[in-house]
Design a protein around this motif. Structure first.
Motif, PDB file in Angstrom:
ATOM      1  N   PHE A   1       0.850  -1.193   0.000  1.00 19.83           N
ATOM      2  CA  PHE A   1       0.000   0.000   0.000  1.00 19.83           C
ATOM      3  C   PHE A   1       0.888   1.247   0.000  1.00 19.83           C
ATOM      4  N   ASP A   2       0.386   2.303  -0.615  1.00 21.22           N
ATOM      5  CA  ASP A   2       1.249   3.479  -0.786  1.00 21.22           C
ATOM      6  C   ASP A   2       1.498   4.247   0.517  1.00 21.22           C
ATOM      7  N   HIS A   3       0.791   3.903   1.583  1.00 24.36           N
ATOM      8  CA  HIS A   3       1.097   4.560   2.859  1.00 24.36           C
ATOM      9  C   HIS A   3       1.996   3.674   3.744  1.00 24.36           C
ATOM     10  N   ASN A   4       2.518   2.587   3.189  1.00 21.89           N
ATOM     11  CA  ASN A   4       3.401   1.691   3.952  1.00 21.89           C
ATOM     12  C   ASN A   4       4.841   2.222   3.869  1.00 21.89           C
TER      13      ASN A   4
ATOM     14  N   PHE B   1      15.365  -1.267  -5.072  1.00 22.12           N
ATOM     15  CA  PHE B   1      14.133  -1.468  -5.861  1.00 22.12           C
ATOM     16  C   PHE B   1      13.778  -0.149  -6.567  1.00 22.12           C
ATOM     17  N   GLN B   2      13.192  -0.270  -7.755  1.00 18.70           N
ATOM     18  CA  GLN B   2      12.672   0.896  -8.482  1.00 18.70           C
ATOM     19  C   GLN B   2      11.153   0.815  -8.474  1.00 18.70           C
ATOM     20  N   GLN B   3      10.505   1.946  -8.207  1.00 21.77           N
ATOM     21  CA  GLN B   3       9.049   1.939  -8.299  1.00 21.77           C
ATOM     22  C   GLN B   3       8.659   1.868  -9.770  1.00 21.77           C
ATOM     23  N   VAL B   4       7.846   0.864 -10.129  1.00 20.80           N
ATOM     24  CA  VAL B   4       7.479   0.689 -11.535  1.00 20.80           C
ATOM     25  C   VAL B   4       5.979   0.892 -11.757  1.00 20.80           C
ATOM     26  N   GLY B   5       5.249   1.046 -10.691  1.00 19.37           N
ATOM     27  CA  GLY B   5       3.823   1.271 -10.867  1.00 19.37           C
ATOM     28  C   GLY B   5       3.192   1.808  -9.607  1.00 19.37           C
ATOM     29  N   HIS B   6       2.099   2.548  -9.800  1.00 16.46           N
ATOM     30  CA  HIS B   6       1.351   3.054  -8.648  1.00 16.46           C
ATOM     31  C   HIS B   6      -0.121   3.086  -9.054  1.00 16.46           C
ATOM     32  N   LEU B   7      -0.863   2.127  -8.554  1.00 19.68           N
ATOM     33  CA  LEU B   7      -2.294   2.056  -8.854  1.00 19.68           C
ATOM     34  C   LEU B   7      -3.022   2.797  -7.734  1.00 19.68           C
ATOM     35  N   THR B   8      -3.439   4.005  -8.036  1.00 18.94           N
ATOM     36  CA  THR B   8      -4.035   4.821  -6.975  1.00 18.94           C
ATOM     37  C   THR B   8      -5.464   4.353  -6.681  1.00 18.94           C
ATOM     38  N   GLU B   9      -5.852   4.505  -5.438  1.00 19.95           N
ATOM     39  CA  GLU B   9      -7.239   4.234  -4.988  1.00 19.95           C
ATOM     40  C   GLU B   9      -7.777   2.915  -5.530  1.00 19.95           C
ATOM     41  N   ILE B  10      -6.987   1.864  -5.407  1.00 20.70           N
ATOM     42  CA  ILE B  10      -7.410   0.579  -5.956  1.00 20.70           C
ATOM     43  C   ILE B  10      -7.967  -0.352  -4.892  1.00 20.70           C
ATOM     44  N   ALA B  11      -7.770  -0.004  -3.626  1.00 24.29           N
ATOM     45  CA  ALA B  11      -8.257  -0.865  -2.540  1.00 24.29           C
ATOM     46  C   ALA B  11      -9.006  -0.012  -1.519  1.00 24.29           C
ATOM     47  N   VAL B  12      -9.896  -0.658  -0.793  1.00 22.92           N
ATOM     48  CA  VAL B  12     -10.558   0.019   0.332  1.00 22.92           C
ATOM     49  C   VAL B  12     -10.248  -0.801   1.565  1.00 22.92           C
ATOM     50  N   VAL B  13      -9.542  -0.194   2.499  1.00 20.20           N
ATOM     51  CA  VAL B  13      -9.145  -0.899   3.720  1.00 20.20           C
ATOM     52  C   VAL B  13      -9.652  -0.090   4.901  1.00 20.20           C
ATOM     53  N   GLN B  14     -10.469  -0.744   5.705  1.00 19.22           N
ATOM     54  CA  GLN B  14     -11.053  -0.090   6.884  1.00 19.22           C
ATOM     55  C   GLN B  14     -11.661   1.267   6.504  1.00 19.22           C
ATOM     56  N   GLY B  15     -12.354   1.252   5.374  1.00 17.81           N
ATOM     57  CA  GLY B  15     -13.084   2.443   4.946  1.00 17.81           C
ATOM     58  C   GLY B  15     -12.250   3.484   4.216  1.00 17.81           C
ATOM     59  N   HIS B  16     -10.930   3.252   4.095  1.00 17.71           N
ATOM     60  CA  HIS B  16     -10.075   4.227   3.410  1.00 17.71           C
ATOM     61  C   HIS B  16      -9.642   3.698   2.054  1.00 17.71           C
ATOM     62  N   LYS B  17      -9.678   4.581   1.049  1.00 16.53           N
ATOM     63  CA  LYS B  17      -9.151   4.195  -0.260  1.00 16.53           C
ATOM     64  C   LYS B  17      -7.631   4.167  -0.188  1.00 16.53           C
TER      65      LYS B  17
ATOM     66  N   GLY C   1      -3.866   3.157  -2.266  1.00 12.39           N
ATOM     67  CA  GLY C   1      -3.190   2.860  -3.524  1.00 12.39           C
ATOM     68  C   GLY C   1      -2.170   1.752  -3.336  1.00 12.39           C
ATOM     69  N   LEU C   2      -1.794   1.135  -4.444  1.00 10.79           N
ATOM     70  CA  LEU C   2      -0.819   0.044  -4.413  1.00 10.79           C
ATOM     71  C   LEU C   2       0.424   0.459  -5.192  1.00 10.79           C
ATOM     72  N   VAL C   3       1.566   0.375  -4.522  1.00  8.07           N
ATOM     73  CA  VAL C   3       2.845   0.647  -5.185  1.00  8.07           C
ATOM     74  C   VAL C   3       3.457  -0.684  -5.603  1.00  8.07           C
ATOM     75  N   ILE C   4       3.965  -0.735  -6.821  1.00  9.55           N
ATOM     76  CA  ILE C   4       4.657  -1.929  -7.308  1.00  9.55           C
ATOM     77  C   ILE C   4       6.111  -1.529  -7.540  1.00  9.55           C
ATOM     78  N   SER C   5       7.009  -2.235  -6.880  1.00  7.40           N
ATOM     79  CA  SER C   5       8.438  -1.956  -7.057  1.00  7.40           C
ATOM     80  C   SER C   5       9.137  -3.215  -7.526  1.00  7.40           C
ATOM     81  N   ALA C   6      10.205  -3.028  -8.277  1.00  6.37           N
ATOM     82  CA  ALA C   6      10.912  -4.180  -8.842  1.00  6.37           C
ATOM     83  C   ALA C   6      12.408  -4.035  -8.631  1.00  6.37           C
ATOM     84  N   LEU C   7      13.043  -5.161  -8.386  1.00  2.00           N
ATOM     85  CA  LEU C   7      14.497  -5.217  -8.299  1.00  2.00           C
ATOM     86  C   LEU C   7      14.986  -6.232  -9.314  1.00  2.00           C
ATOM     87  N   ARG C   8      15.896  -5.810 -10.193  1.00  2.00           N
ATOM     88  CA  ARG C   8      16.496  -6.735 -11.161  1.00  2.00           C
ATOM     89  C   ARG C   8      17.724  -7.370 -10.521  1.00  2.00           C
ATOM     90  N   ILE C   9      17.822  -8.674 -10.669  1.00  2.00           N
ATOM     91  CA  ILE C   9      18.907  -9.414 -10.023  1.00  2.00           C
ATOM     92  C   ILE C   9      19.624 -10.223 -11.112  1.00  2.00           C
TER      93      ILE C   9
END
Ligand SMILES: CC(C)(COP(=O)(O)OP(=O)(O)OC[C@H]1O[C@@H](n2cnc3c(N)ncnc32)[C@H](O)[C@@H]1OP(=O)(O)O)[C@@H](O)C(=O)NCCC(=O)NCCS
Length: 173
Positions: free
Chosen positions: A124-127, A139-155, A157-165
């Motif tokens: 989650f983007d507030h983590n 890690f590099q942030q490769v995506g940010h899906l805003t307001e995609i989840a509702v948790v305890q009544g709050h919208k 977002g989901l951050v997707i980060s990737a590390l190339r190894i």
């Protein structure tokens, strides 16, 4: 803090579930809103595989205080065999002692032998803790899906980060 990391066994499942459930009230780490049971997680546990997609536990003084696992990306479609998502949970009493960063660093070091060349982290983007750990480990942030989840009544977002190894090179000879 000194931690010992090893492959999880089914006997660790109660501790793994307990640690997971501790994170639910804060609502910043998991999309689950109700505690899960050991029975709920048996099938989940059995899908891990020490050779390709392990589940590890970290112990302090012989007590399981954290776990981390790798899962296949995109429902395990073969084209993504070398891509895995890392998840990790630390018992609340052991937060902010450097265990999260140590454990993720250790997971990254295991990736070459597991055939993983892209490690994904989704949070989650507030983590803030996960964001800091990922940034510091490259890690590099490769995506940010805003307001995609509702948790305890709050919208949320989901951050997707990737590390190339780099892939493990074949042994010489
Ligand atoms: C996210 C989590 C794994 C971090 O583990 P941790 O052992 O507490 O983290 P660390 O002690 O290694 O701290 C890493 C950094 O995050 C910061 N941090 C830790 N908890 C924080 C919080 N609640 N808010 C803001 N920053 C935090 C630390 O100060 C440290 O900062 P630094 O880079 O400036 O030194 C742990 O909080 C956790 O298990 N949370 C619930 C599950 C979860 O969110 N999993 C990730 C998604 S799968």
């Amino acid at each position: 803090m000194d931690i010992q990391i090893r492959d999880a066994t089914e006997a660790d499942l109660p501790a793994i579930v307990d640690i997971y459930n501790q994170s639910i009230p804060a609502g910043w780490s998991t999309a689950d809103t109700k505690p899960v049971t050991v029975a709920d997680r048996v099938e989940w546990f059995r899908k891990f595989d020490p050779v390709r997609r392990p589940l590890w536990v970290a112990e302090v003084d012989g007590q399981v205080v954290a776990w981390a696992g790798l899962t296949s990306f995109y429902a395990g479609r073969p084209a993504y065999d070398a891509t895995a998502e890392v998840s990790m949970y630390i018992a609340t009493a052991y937060h902010r002692r450097g265990i999260g960063r140590q454990l993720k660093q250790w997971v990254i070091e295991q990736c070459p032998r597991l055939g993983v060349t892209t490690l994904l982290s989704m949070h989650f983007d507030h983590n803030e803790a996960t964001r800091k750990i990922n940034e510091s480990l490259g890690f590099q942030q490769v995506g940010h899906l805003t307001e995609i989840a509702v948790v305890q009544g709050h919208k949320r977002g989901l951050v997707i980060s990737a590390l190339r190894i780099p892939a493990q090179s074949a042994p010489a000879g």
